[in-house]
Design a protein around this motif. Structure first.
Motif, PDB file in Angstrom:
ATOM      1  N   ALA A   1       0.825  -1.214   0.000  1.00  0.00           N
ATOM      2  CA  ALA A   1       0.000   0.000   0.000  1.00  0.00           C
ATOM      3  C   ALA A   1       0.856   1.260   0.000  1.00  0.00           C
ATOM      4  N   GLU A   2       2.064   1.166   0.579  1.00  0.00           N
ATOM      5  CA  GLU A   2       2.941   2.346   0.661  1.00  0.00           C
ATOM      6  C   GLU A   2       3.978   2.346  -0.449  1.00  0.00           C
ATOM      7  N   HIS A   3       3.784   1.559  -1.492  1.00  0.00           N
ATOM      8  CA  HIS A   3       4.771   1.457  -2.562  1.00  0.00           C
ATOM      9  C   HIS A   3       5.008   2.829  -3.202  1.00  0.00           C
ATOM     10  N   PRO A   4       6.257   3.191  -3.474  1.00  0.00           N
ATOM     11  CA  PRO A   4       6.519   4.488  -4.117  1.00  0.00           C
ATOM     12  C   PRO A   4       5.821   4.602  -5.472  1.00  0.00           C
ATOM     13  N   LEU A   5       5.374   5.817  -5.777  1.00  0.00           N
ATOM     14  CA  LEU A   5       4.751   6.103  -7.067  1.00  0.00           C
ATOM     15  C   LEU A   5       5.829   6.491  -8.071  1.00  0.00           C
ATOM     16  N   GLY A   6       5.775   5.889  -9.249  1.00  0.00           N
ATOM     17  CA  GLY A   6       6.777   6.243 -10.237  1.00  0.00           C
ATOM     18  C   GLY A   6       6.820   5.273 -11.395  1.00  0.00           C
ATOM     19  N   THR A   7       7.938   5.299 -12.118  1.00  0.00           N
ATOM     20  CA  THR A   7       8.081   4.579 -13.381  1.00  0.00           C
ATOM     21  C   THR A   7       8.981   3.367 -13.199  1.00  0.00           C
TER      22      THR A   7
ATOM     23  N   ASP B   1      11.802  10.378 -13.963  1.00  0.00           N
ATOM     24  CA  ASP B   1      10.584  11.166 -14.129  1.00  0.00           C
ATOM     25  C   ASP B   1      10.982  12.628 -14.026  1.00  0.00           C
ATOM     26  N   VAL B   2      10.722  13.392 -15.102  1.00  0.00           N
ATOM     27  CA  VAL B   2      11.222  14.768 -15.165  1.00  0.00           C
ATOM     28  C   VAL B   2      10.123  15.707 -15.634  1.00  0.00           C
ATOM     29  N   LEU B   3      10.225  16.947 -15.173  1.00  0.00           N
ATOM     30  CA  LEU B   3       9.383  18.018 -15.685  1.00  0.00           C
ATOM     31  C   LEU B   3      10.171  18.789 -16.736  1.00  0.00           C
ATOM     32  N   VAL B   4       9.499  19.110 -17.835  1.00  0.00           N
ATOM     33  CA  VAL B   4      10.093  19.895 -18.918  1.00  0.00           C
ATOM     34  C   VAL B   4       9.157  21.050 -19.217  1.00  0.00           C
ATOM     35  N   THR B   5       9.702  22.264 -19.269  1.00  0.00           N
ATOM     36  CA  THR B   5       8.905  23.450 -19.583  1.00  0.00           C
ATOM     37  C   THR B   5       9.425  24.058 -20.875  1.00  0.00           C
ATOM     38  N   ALA B   6       8.541  24.231 -21.851  1.00  0.00           N
ATOM     39  CA  ALA B   6       8.911  24.850 -23.119  1.00  0.00           C
ATOM     40  C   ALA B   6       9.196  26.331 -22.904  1.00  0.00           C
ATOM     41  N   ASP B   7      10.106  26.857 -23.707  1.00  0.00           N
ATOM     42  CA  ASP B   7      10.380  28.278 -23.563  1.00  0.00           C
ATOM     43  C   ASP B   7       9.217  29.094 -24.132  1.00  0.00           C
ATOM     44  N   GLY B   8       9.332  30.412 -24.070  1.00  0.00           N
ATOM     45  CA  GLY B   8       8.170  31.255 -24.279  1.00  0.00           C
ATOM     46  C   GLY B   8       7.745  31.528 -25.698  1.00  0.00           C
ATOM     47  N   GLY B   9       8.536  31.148 -26.692  1.00  0.00           N
ATOM     48  CA  GLY B   9       8.173  31.491 -28.060  1.00  0.00           C
ATOM     49  C   GLY B   9       8.137  30.278 -28.958  1.00  0.00           C
TER      50      GLY B   9
ATOM     51  N   LEU C   1       0.091  21.609 -10.743  1.00  0.00           N
ATOM     52  CA  LEU C   1       0.807  20.752 -11.683  1.00  0.00           C
ATOM     53  C   LEU C   1       0.241  19.335 -11.750  1.00  0.00           C
ATOM     54  N   ARG C   2      -0.805  19.065 -11.030  1.00  0.00           N
ATOM     55  CA  ARG C   2      -1.258  17.677 -10.915  1.00  0.00           C
ATOM     56  C   ARG C   2      -2.007  17.170 -12.138  1.00  0.00           C
ATOM     57  N   HIS C   3      -2.325  18.071 -13.045  1.00  0.00           N
ATOM     58  CA  HIS C   3      -3.048  17.634 -14.252  1.00  0.00           C
ATOM     59  C   HIS C   3      -2.302  18.029 -15.525  1.00  0.00           C
ATOM     60  N   ILE C   4      -1.001  18.237 -15.419  1.00  0.00           N
ATOM     61  CA  ILE C   4      -0.231  18.553 -16.617  1.00  0.00           C
ATOM     62  C   ILE C   4      -0.157  17.326 -17.522  1.00  0.00           C
TER      63      ILE C   4
ATOM     64  N   ASP D   1       0.329   7.463  -9.997  1.00  0.00           N
ATOM     65  CA  ASP D   1       0.582   8.640 -10.836  1.00  0.00           C
ATOM     66  C   ASP D   1       1.331   9.649  -9.990  1.00  0.00           C
ATOM     67  N   ASP D   2       2.636   9.800 -10.248  1.00  0.00           N
ATOM     68  CA  ASP D   2       3.430  10.674  -9.391  1.00  0.00           C
ATOM     69  C   ASP D   2       3.127  12.149  -9.604  1.00  0.00           C
ATOM     70  N   ARG D   3       2.249  12.500 -10.542  1.00  0.00           N
ATOM     71  CA  ARG D   3       1.790  13.897 -10.606  1.00  0.00           C
ATOM     72  C   ARG D   3       1.039  14.281  -9.342  1.00  0.00           C
TER      73      ARG D   3
END
Length: 511
Positions: free
Chosen positions: A147-153, A317-325, A211-214, A202-204
């Motif tokens: 039940a306490e298993h880590p969330l991830g890939t 598991d990584v977050l990536v943010t696109a630049d502004g243009g 950020l939980r629904h990205i 779901d580690d989101r």
């Protein structure tokens, strides 16, 4: 180099046809150059996540493992697959669930399954790599996810440690013994296509609320060496898979797909090296990765990185943010050498990231502490210190741990480990190539690399042990918490050719 779901049932069957036999009798020549292997493939299709394993109304997931002629970006290639595709369906499980996996083997050699990174029992019919499923036999695995298993890939793959099982009239699997053991087939079966991603939760949900629904995407990285007859190269009595030969690098079985992001948009990328032998060094031009999880476990504190090194079996598991243009960026694996005795890989573009349209609202940056990270083992009392030396012969055809090759009956350690304790292991690499060290059943914490202390940020199940330089061995010191499960905990180099040829062993964990 060598030349869930409660009460889920997975049915895996394999059928070998006459076309597949040709894969095992292919010419001993090296595969053609990568450009020739890519002929008939079409690059630039829209990025596709691997399909999820199908869930029926009775909560049954069916996977079919077979010798298959699957599609790789428009080119038909012979290999082995689950459900007819090079990248197996993604299995999703929930903490606290029990997963039943029914494996039926129609291959001409033995097989089995390993659920890489899961913290479940290594014994009986759980994640037991010593089980051997002979041709025509079957087994039902039962995985009780804590039940306490880590969330991830995580990921799953064939772990066939022998090409033949002990003689038996039983149609069910049995455990290998030293008297029956012959060299394994892990490299062949993973390389042919028998691997896929496995997600726990779901580690989101661990991220700040905005950020939980990205959007989240899974990148299953595999390579394929395709011979002149359209078969994935196999290791046979007359030839071997040379991981330094030309190969096609694929993302989810696609050749340089195109992933769209909106300007300023943040996405979660689940990165999995599900290949047999080769290393990826990932870079997204002009961007960086925010690491929130490694090898399926949330990090204690997020970090940012311009490159990520993924030896076989590694996940981030990584977050990536696109630049502004509006613009385009390339996700690539950069040129990399894993030592003078190992491989040298070229810079290869893996995917195009296009950022069209108008910017969206920029979400908050994630930094600092993450919840539910495993405990820091730095202050833990150490019950025992152990030493492991990794080595190989000059030809790179035989591999050793503490000067011994793998035996199913003999651990390199005389004294068993005790359940509930923490041990410190010093792993030295005496060879001229890096070795990714993997431990089954539980994660570990890296304390130092080449005598440089590593601050606690996470636990992991794979670490790259650096090669020797000028006769001085590379060295990693790690600590492992021997929690919850007794039995034989396997460890090995996760370059599949190396474990097949001896660089594997186990520790007995007793109560």
């Amino acid at each position: 180099m060598i030349r869930a779901l409660t009460a889920v049932v997975l049915l895996m069957s394999a059928t070998l046809g006459t076309e597949a036999v040709a894969a095992s009798t292919a010419a001993a020549d090296s595969p053609p150059p990568t450009a020739a292997q890519e002929e008939g493939m079409t690059a630039g299709a829209p990025f596709r996540d691997p399909a999820d394993a199908e869930i029926h109304q009775d909560l049954t997931i069916t996977l079919d493992a077979a010798s298959t002629r699957f599609d790789l970006s428009g080119r038909k290639v012979w290999g082995q697959s689950y459900n007819g595709v090079f990248v197996a369906p993604t299995i999703r499980v929930r903490p606290g669930s029990t997963v039943a996996v029914h494996l039926v083997n129609h291959l001409p050699v033995a097989t089995n399954l390993h659920f890489h990174g899961l913290h479940v029992s290594p014994s009986d019919h759980s994640d037991n790599p010593f089980l051997c499923v002979s041709p025509g036999s079957s087994i039902t695995y039962s995985l009780a996810i804590p039940a306490e298993h880590p969330l991830g890939t995580y990921w799953y793959h064939s772990h066939a440690m022998g090409t033949a099982c002990p003689p038996s009239g039983s149609p069910t699997a049995q455990e290998l013994s030293a008297s029956d053991f012959v060299p394994g087939d892990v490299e062949n079966q993973i390389f042919a296509g028998l691997s896929g991603a496995l997600l726990v939760g779901d580690d989101r949900t661990l991220l700040p609320r905005p950020l939980r629904h990205i959007p989240a995407h899974t990148f299953v990285l595999k390579d394929a060496q395709i011979d002149a007859t359209g078969h994935i190269v196999q290791n046979t009595a007359t030839t071997s898979i040379n991981s330094n030969d030309p190969t096609v690098r694929l993302v989810n079985g696609q050749l340089r797909p195109v992933l769209s992001m909106k300007p300023r948009q943040t996405q979660l990328w689940r990165l999995v090296n599900a290949g047999a032998d080769i290393i990826y060094q990932l870079q997204l031009d002009g961007h960086h990765f925010t690491v929130i999880g490694e090898d399926g476990t949330p990090v204690a504190r997020t970090t940012t990185a311009d490159t990520l090194l993924l030896p076989p079996g590694k996940r981030y598991d990584v977050l990536v943010t696109a630049d502004g243009g509006p613009r385009k960026a390339i996700l690539r694996t950069t040129a990399y050498s894993n030592g003078p005795q190992g491989d040298s890989y070229p810079d290869v573009a893996l995917a195009d990231i296009v950022v069209p349209g108008h910017p969206v609202h920029r979400l908050p940056t994630v930094s600092g502490a993450m919840p539910t990270a495993p405990r820091d083992l730095s202050p833990a009392p150490i019950a025992r210190h152990r030493a492991l030396d990794l080595s190989e012969n000059d030809a790179g055809t035989a591999f050793y741990i503490n000067s011994q090759q793998f035996s199913t009956d003999t651990s390199i350690f005389d004294a068993p480990a005790r359940l509930g304790t923490v041990e410190e292991w010093t792993i030295r690499n005496l060879s001229g190539e890096d070795h990714p060290f993997h431990l089954h059943t539980n994660h570990f914490q890296v304390m130092s690399v080449n005598n440089v202390t590593q601050p606690y940020t996470h636990q992991q199940d794979i670490v790259l042990v650096p090669h020797a330089v000028n006769g001085v061995p590379g060295q990693v010191v790690l600590r492992v918490s021997l929690a919850d499960y007794t039995g034989r905990w396997l460890f090995h180099c996760h370059i599949a050719a190396h474990e097949d040829n001896g660089m594997m062993n186990f520790i007995n964990v007793a109560s």
